[in-house]
Enzyme design. Structure first.
Site, PDB file in Angstrom:
ATOM      1  N   LYS A   1       0.730  -1.158  -0.011  1.00  0.00           N
ATOM      2  CA  LYS A   1       0.112   0.017   0.111  1.00  0.00           C
ATOM      3  C   LYS A   1       1.016   1.106  -0.078  1.00  0.00           C
ATOM      4  O   LYS A   1       2.047   1.069   0.323  1.00  0.00           O
ATOM      5  CB  LYS A   1      -1.005  -0.272   1.156  1.00  0.00           C
ATOM      6  CG  LYS A   1      -0.261   0.135   2.520  1.00  0.00           C
ATOM      7  CD  LYS A   1      -1.200  -0.012   3.826  1.00  0.00           C
ATOM      8  CE  LYS A   1      -0.532   0.086   5.148  1.00  0.00           C
ATOM      9  NZ  LYS A   1      -1.307   0.096   6.225  1.00  0.00           N
TER      10      LYS A   1
ATOM     11  N   ARG B   1     -10.385   0.058  15.598  1.00  0.00           N
ATOM     12  CA  ARG B   1     -10.210   0.921  14.053  1.00  0.00           C
ATOM     13  C   ARG B   1     -11.305   0.759  13.102  1.00  0.00           C
ATOM     14  O   ARG B   1     -12.347   1.187  12.810  1.00  0.00           O
ATOM     15  CB  ARG B   1      -8.780   1.259  13.785  1.00  0.00           C
ATOM     16  CG  ARG B   1      -8.286   2.118  12.746  1.00  0.00           C
ATOM     17  CD  ARG B   1      -6.866   1.957  12.346  1.00  0.00           C
ATOM     18  NE  ARG B   1      -6.462   0.779  11.910  1.00  0.00           N
ATOM     19  CZ  ARG B   1      -5.244   0.497  11.300  1.00  0.00           C
ATOM     20  NH1 ARG B   1      -4.283   1.343  11.608  1.00  0.00           N
ATOM     21  NH2 ARG B   1      -4.919  -0.783  10.882  1.00  0.00           N
TER      22      ARG B   1
ATOM     23  N   TYR C   1      14.110  31.684   2.275  1.00  0.00           N
ATOM     24  CA  TYR C   1      12.959  32.207   2.686  1.00  0.00           C
ATOM     25  C   TYR C   1      13.170  32.888   4.301  1.00  0.00           C
ATOM     26  O   TYR C   1      13.290  32.113   4.900  1.00  0.00           O
ATOM     27  CB  TYR C   1      11.728  31.599   2.548  1.00  0.00           C
ATOM     28  CG  TYR C   1      11.309  31.612   0.877  1.00  0.00           C
ATOM     29  CD1 TYR C   1      11.093  32.684   0.200  1.00  0.00           C
ATOM     30  CD2 TYR C   1      11.172  30.094   0.312  1.00  0.00           C
ATOM     31  CE1 TYR C   1      10.604  32.421  -0.882  1.00  0.00           C
ATOM     32  CE2 TYR C   1      10.724  30.021  -0.907  1.00  0.00           C
ATOM     33  CZ  TYR C   1      10.608  31.265  -1.427  1.00  0.00           C
ATOM     34  OH  TYR C   1      10.157  31.213  -2.850  1.00  0.00           O
TER      35      TYR C   1
ATOM     36  N   MET D   1       9.802  24.842  -1.779  1.00  0.00           N
ATOM     37  CA  MET D   1       8.947  23.638  -2.338  1.00  0.00           C
ATOM     38  C   MET D   1       9.820  22.747  -3.215  1.00  0.00           C
ATOM     39  O   MET D   1       9.608  21.530  -3.301  1.00  0.00           O
ATOM     40  CB  MET D   1       7.994  24.322  -3.349  1.00  0.00           C
ATOM     41  CG  MET D   1       7.029  23.360  -3.815  1.00  0.00           C
ATOM     42  SD  MET D   1       5.660  24.132  -5.019  1.00  0.00           S
ATOM     43  CE  MET D   1       4.911  24.929  -3.699  1.00  0.00           C
TER      44      MET D   1
END
Length: 375
Positions: free
Chosen positions: A41, A139, A266, A314
């Site tokens: 997964k 869960r 930044y 980013m």
């Protein structure tokens, strides 16, 4: 053989030889004859689900497991035609896709069982389902006292088969809680058999449970993170041969010098205290390297550690290479993995972020090419 997914100056190397060794280790910790349900997964925990699944199937994994129908559909499209277990619950609207793809969904409620029976009848294909029991994780799963009734509903449909019965352990390193969960699971299995219902393949043990010695309890183990050479929080792998499969590498975009007092990035969150030599690496939070590495973290170059400085952008970050010699644009940096005698582990990176190793690897996004190295 090595495959590439495009040219980028930051990428992941995926070692399928290490993957094979980890499969052997997981099998060795379980009872002889125990089946392997290999969990792929979340893009195989960030490693590349399609390519990793090909290797796991070639290594004899009896089943693959995913979290969602869409993950299963990707593997079917890539040619995986063996049993695919969907570990997380589906909605009634997903039943036709499950039938069409020939999946084995986890079930824990009557409405979904009914929808699956109808979809299977429509499709003309019998669906194998895995009954999940909530033995204490709280869960997903049906309450133990309601399990037999749901199993009877499954058995009452000629279009469904109970392929398995499963649970998941909340804290495998907690012996008393695990014993309680296994006792509840054993009681459910006794009740099913006493009612004339075959529970199918019984599985309870993910990586943590296998490492805790629970791998002999059932018919199959269900490792995820351990396949990729990592251990869950709270588990030690001292003396156990698990090999990290993933290495994160980058080549610099720029190497430059700055004077004392020069701010970087930044918000000017770092200022050079001396004449400094810096390198910009092409990986940032858009690739899954988060802003929590503000002045926090390391890379390796020429076999030594260099610190990350300033804010993470980013698309990039900056490291201080002042003490690393004459590093140039062709020098390879490692952000996770080994270089020379030094290494940076996913666990170390997780500690810097105050999270767990699972999140570190699964956060690595698709624009980072995966280069798959097969023996």
């Amino acid at each position: 053989m090595t495959t590439t997914a495009g040219r980028h100056r930051a990428w992941l190397d995926i070692d399928h030889g290490a993957l094979a060794a980890n499969v052997a280790t997981m099998r060795g910790l379980a009872a002889p004859g125990t089946e392997l349900i290999a969990v792929v997964k979340a893009n195989a925990y960030g490693h590349g689900a399609v390519e990793v699944s090909e290797t796991l199937t070639a290594l004899g994994a009896e089943r693959l497991a995913v979290a969602t129908v869409s993950e299963a559909a990707e593997l079917r499209s890539a040619g995986q035609d063996g049993p695919l277990l969907v570990l997380w619950g589906i909605g009634t609207e997903d039943a036709p896709a499950v039938a069409g793809l020939g999946l084995e969904p986890m079930v824990d409620n009557p409405a979904v069982v009914g929808a699956l029976a109808a979809a299977a009848a429509q499709d003309g294909r019998r669906i194998g389902v895995h009954l999940k029991v909530d033995t204490g994780l709280g869960r997903q799963g049906i309450e133990p006292g309601e399990a037999v009734a749901l199993a009877r509903q499954i058995a009452g449909s000629s279009d469904l088969a109970q392929a398995g019965t499963m649970t998941h352990l909340a804290a495998p390193d907690d012996a008393s809680l695990t014993a309680l969960q296994l006792e509840r699971m054993a009681s459910v299995l006794d009740d099913l058999r006493a009612s004339g219902i075959d529970p199918g393949l019984v599985h309870v043990a993910g990586t943590g449970a296998v490492l805790a010695g629970v791998g002999a309890f059932a018919d199959a183990i269900r490792p995820g993170i351990g396949l990729y050479g990592l251990a869950p929080v709270g588990h030690t792998i001292a003396g156990i041969d698990l090999r990290p499969v993933l290495t994160l590498r980058a080549l610099p975009l720029r190497v430059f010098e700055v004077d004392p007092g020069t701010p970087i990035g930044y918000g000017m969150r770092w200022t050079a205290a001396r004449q400094s030599r810096l390198a910009t690496l092409p990986i940032g939070y858009g690739d899954g390297w988060p802003r929590s590495h503000l002045n926090n973290g390391w890379a390796l170059v020429r076999g030594q550690r260099v610190p990350m400085v300033g804010a993470i952008s980013m698309d990039g970050l900056v490291v201080d290479i002042s003490d690393a010699g004459s590093v140039g644009l062709d020098d390879e940096f490692v952000l996770i993995g080994r270089q020379g005698d030094e290494s940076i582990t996913a666990d170390e990176v997780a500690a810097q972020r105050q999270t767990i190793n699972y999140e570190v690897t699964t956060m690595l996004r698709g624009r980072l090419p995966r280069r798959h190295h097969r023996p």
